[in-house]
Design an enzyme around this catalytic site. Structure first.
Site, PDB file in Angstrom:
ATOM      1  CG  PHE A  92      -1.712  -1.169   1.486  1.00 43.82           C
ATOM      2  CD1 PHE A  92      -3.035  -1.192   1.040  1.00 43.82           C
ATOM      3  CD2 PHE A  92      -1.208  -2.288   2.153  1.00 43.82           C
ATOM      4  CE1 PHE A  92      -3.833  -2.311   1.248  1.00 43.82           C
ATOM      5  CE2 PHE A  92      -2.013  -3.404   2.370  1.00 43.82           C
ATOM      6  CZ  PHE A  92      -3.325  -3.420   1.917  1.00 43.82           C
TER       7      PHE A  92
ATOM      8  CG  LEU B  93     -12.070   1.548  -1.815  1.00 44.82           C
ATOM      9  CD1 LEU B  93     -12.772   1.064  -0.555  1.00 44.82           C
ATOM     10  CD2 LEU B  93     -12.908   1.208  -3.035  1.00 44.82           C
ATOM     11  CG  LEU B  94      -7.106  -0.657   2.175  1.00 48.89           C
ATOM     12  CD1 LEU B  94      -5.987   0.170   2.810  1.00 48.89           C
ATOM     13  CD2 LEU B  94      -7.536  -1.790   3.101  1.00 48.89           C
ATOM     14  CG  HIS B  95      -5.809   1.633  -3.701  1.00 49.39           C
ATOM     15  ND1 HIS B  95      -6.241   2.755  -3.018  1.00 49.39           N
ATOM     16  CD2 HIS B  95      -4.715   2.035  -4.392  1.00 49.39           C
ATOM     17  CE1 HIS B  95      -5.453   3.776  -3.300  1.00 49.39           C
ATOM     18  NE2 HIS B  95      -4.513   3.364  -4.124  1.00 49.39           N
ATOM     19  CG  MET B  96      -2.314  -5.175  -1.596  1.00 51.74           C
ATOM     20  SD  MET B  96      -2.562  -6.935  -1.176  1.00 51.74           S
ATOM     21  CE  MET B  96      -3.251  -6.797   0.473  1.00 51.74           C
TER      22      MET B  96
END
Length: 209
Positions: free
Chosen positions: A117, A125-128
């Site tokens: 990350f 919005l969390l994004h890997m």
DNA sequence: GTTCTAGAAC
DNA sequence: GTTCTAGAAC
């Protein structure tokens, strides 16, 4: 008409100006991932917990994003109850990366990925990130791009998991992270330094068959 | 996050 | 003169 008699002096501002800054505007650029979550045309995988999409501006030959289906803002808002989710996302990330690499008929280079990350993301919005380590892409343009993936500005998913297990949260030194984006351009493979992005990009080709 | 482009750097 | 970066975007 009454509206025609309004003086421009009293013209209302755009409604979004009454919100707490542009970030809250529904169609602001920073909200694109919430839209992408529903967009089947960019989706490569989906299950009960997460969705995987192709990054719209890939910074390497393979660059995917793994997002939770339920909204979480970013790494710093994670707590230990999110551990099963993050572990699942990493497992799926690795599976999809392997499949995508095989599909691309890749040789060795595509088999090397990092999963992690941005400590300070720009998109809500969390994004890997699932990113192959060739970094060969027309969308890789700026020093900020480079340093966000090759310095500690990028935190591995495994480290996020370790920190959540140990501390229940991930502490991020914002001031230190921002400074990392201005570091000199250094090759992630051989540590040679480069004066400009074009020179670095040309050098990256020598590491890839 | 990207696009655009002025002017810095070479 | 050309390449390249870095800040505004109403």
């Amino acid at each position: 008409m009454a509206s025609a008699s309004y003086s421009t002096d009293f013209k209302r501002k755009n409604p979004s100006d009454y919100t707490n800054g542009n970030q809250n505007k529904k169609n602001h650029w920073s909200t694109v991932l919430s839209t992408a979550l529903e967009d089947e045309s960019v989706r490569v995988y989906k299950d009960d917990l997460c969705t995987v999409i192709i990054d719209k501006f890939p910074k390497a030959r393979i660059h995917l994003l793994v997002m939770p289906n339920q909204y979480i803002a970013d790494v710093k808002s994670l707590n230990n109850t999110d551990l099963p989710l993050i572990k699942h996302m990493l497992k799926i990330a690795k599976e999809v990366a392997e499949k995508t690499a095989a599909k691309a008929n890749a040789r060795g280079i595509f088999n090397e990925f990092r999963y992690g990350f941005h400590t300070i993301p720009t998109l809500a919005l969390l994004h890997m990130h699932v990113i192959s380590q060739d970094f060969i892409s027309n969308s890789l343009k700026t020093k900020k791009h480079w340093n966000s993936f090759t310095t500690n500005y990028f935190i591995d998913a495994s480290e996020v998991i370790d920190e959540l297990q140990a501390n229940g949260s991930v502490r991020i030194d914002t001031t230190r992270m921002k400074k990392l984006l201005d570091e000199d351009l250094k090759c992630h493979r051989c540590s040679n330094n480069f004066a400009t992005m074009p020179k670095l990009k040309q050098h990256l080709l020598t590491h890839t068959s």
